[in-house]
Design a protein around this motif. Structure first.
Motif, PDB file in Angstrom:
ATOM      1  N   HIS A 141      40.264  30.908  35.090  1.00  0.00           N
ATOM      2  CA  HIS A 141      38.815  30.947  34.947  1.00  0.00           C
ATOM      3  C   HIS A 141      38.373  32.301  34.407  1.00  0.00           C
ATOM      4  CE1 HIS A 141      34.565  30.540  35.733  1.00  0.00           C
ATOM      5  NE2 HIS A 141      34.576  31.498  36.651  1.00  0.00           N
TER       6      HIS A 141
ATOM      7  N   TYR B 261      31.152  38.559  36.396  1.00  0.00           N
ATOM      8  CA  TYR B 261      32.270  39.488  36.320  1.00  0.00           C
ATOM      9  C   TYR B 261      31.874  40.863  36.836  1.00  0.00           C
ATOM     10  CZ  TYR B 261      35.776  42.674  34.527  1.00  0.00           C
ATOM     11  OH  TYR B 261      36.727  43.660  34.437  1.00  0.00           O
TER      12      TYR B 261
ATOM     13  N   ASP C 283      40.478  33.276  40.437  1.00  0.00           N
ATOM     14  CA  ASP C 283      40.160  33.108  39.015  1.00  0.00           C
ATOM     15  C   ASP C 283      41.436  32.967  38.189  1.00  0.00           C
ATOM     16  OD1 ASP C 283      37.492  33.346  39.615  1.00  0.00           O
ATOM     17  OD2 ASP C 283      37.269  35.377  38.821  1.00  0.00           O
TER      18      ASP C 283
ATOM     19  N   HIS D 103      40.595  39.446  33.690  1.00  0.00           N
ATOM     20  CA  HIS D 103      39.714  40.198  34.581  1.00  0.00           C
ATOM     21  C   HIS D 103      39.512  41.579  33.977  1.00  0.00           C
ATOM     22  CE1 HIS D 103      37.703  40.301  38.494  1.00  0.00           C
ATOM     23  NE2 HIS D 103      38.133  41.546  38.652  1.00  0.00           N
TER      24      HIS D 103
ATOM     25  N   ARG E  30      35.068  34.517  33.912  1.00  0.00           N
ATOM     26  CA  ARG E  30      33.690  34.564  34.394  1.00  0.00           C
ATOM     27  C   ARG E  30      32.703  34.881  33.276  1.00  0.00           C
ATOM     28  NH1 ARG E  30      32.907  35.835  40.182  1.00  0.00           N
ATOM     29  NH2 ARG E  30      34.888  35.372  41.213  1.00  0.00           N
TER      30      ARG E  30
END
Length: 346
Positions: free
Chosen positions: A166, A173, A161, A237, A168
């Motif tokens: 990217h 996620y 990711d 993240h 999510r």
């Protein structure tokens, strides 16, 4: 004046109350900390920051009832996973896959010497597990390797990711983060002195309780780590960024979402805990009760560590624990592999 944001107290109604710490904390910390440092996994500056995180404190708050030998296992594990986490945080997906392979292979073969030119994490993992198996039940060994495999692959997904920039959607996620937070391999150590059969360990109610506790810890970790991660440019993240991106909101809006979702998780956990844990017969029932109580203690212990450690708030953690307000840190990242010290600008 720097922008400030509020960190909600997600556990104000949590039924596991009070700070309980393992009585062997200081003694085991010295041994595990020295062992971790001996590998030279970080530069002196990054190693100093790593030590200030005090992952041994997390282990001692999360496993307050373990004996000395098994506390050593938990301290070593959290130190080992933290080395893996730091080394993979900014690495390319292909390199993270190699590290993950080394890591898992070392645990599968703890009595086999690692290649001389291998990444240091392989030998750390090997030594950790070689000692751990001396006091780990056969079933806990099996469950740990299963969880470790899923954890390491989730870190590869995180790296992918990051490489693609990217972000999510929320459900995607949550599905990967429940593993990438490294909580579920740690939960297995609650059963080091148990022999929970697979049909008990993987029973839908036991698994759901495990996942609910993992999600609560993940949410807490994400909101406390957000400031540091956004400053390092590594916040894609993180649930705060995920909600801001997907719901087109700001930090406060994201925190409001976390409060609501966490409350739903908490209520579901308590409903299962009080009403739906199945009976398997003794001694299994006593072990399940001990395991689930351990999940509850983990949720509380993690919360204490987030503010007592210097990982996220430097020396101001206890103050922030009371006020809940924190100043947004400026962007900037050390080129060293490893954690960064948090300054006094919070």
């Amino acid at each position: 004046m720097s922008e400030q944001f509020y960190i909600p107290d997600l556990l104000k109604d949590w039924q596991w109350r009070g700070r309980l710490i393992n009585p062997h904390y200081q003694e085991v910390k010295e041994v595990s900390e020295s062992w971790t440092r001996s590998f030279g996994a970080f530069s002196p500056k990054a190693q100093h920051a790593f030590d200030r995180c005090d992952f041994n404190l997390l282990a001692s708050l999360a496993f307050p009832l373990h004996d000395k030998a098994r506390l050593r296992t938990t301290c070593d594990l959290i130190n080992t996973l933290s080395v893996f986490d730091e080394h993979t945080d900014f690495a390319h997906e292909d390199d993270v896959q190699i590290m993950a392979n080394n890591f898992v292979d070392a645990v599968r073969n703890p009595h086999t010497a690692r290649p001389k030119d291998e990444w240091v994490g392989g030998e750390i993992a090997r030594q950790f597990w070689e000692l751990a198996v001396e006091t780990a039940s056969p079933q806990s060994q099996k469950h740990f390797i299963e969880a470790l495999c899923q954890y390491t692959q989730s870190i590869v997904e995180q790296a992918a990711d990051r490489s693609r920039e990217h972000i999510r959607d929320v459900q995607d996620y949550l599905e990967v983060r429940i593993w990438s937070a490294a909580i579920k391999p740690c939960f297995v150590l609650l059963e080091l002195d148990m022999n929970l059969p697979d049909e008990v360990y993987h029973h839908p109610v036991v698994e759901e309780l495990t996942n609910l506790a993992a999600q609560m810890i993940m949410l807490s970790n994400d909101i406390t780590s957000y400031n540091l991660e956004q400053a390092r440019g590594d916040d894609t993240h993180n649930i705060v960024t995920i909600i801001m991106h997907n719901h087109k909101t700001d930090i406060k809006g994201s925190m409001d979402w976390v409060i609501k979702y966490h409350k739903e998780l908490e209520e579901r956990f308590m409903d299962l805990y009080e009403n739906k844990i199945p009976k398997f017969g003794e001694p299994i029932d006593a072990e399940v009760a001990q395991y689930v109580d351990g999940l509850g203690r983990w949720v509380r212990g993690n919360d204490y560590w987030e503010f007592e450690s210097e990982r996220y708030f430097g020396t101001k953690g206890l103050e922030i624990q009371q006020t809940r307000w924190v100043a947004l840190m400026p962007k900037g990242r050390s080129e060293d592999v490893g954690p960064q010290l948090v300054d006094e600008s919070l």
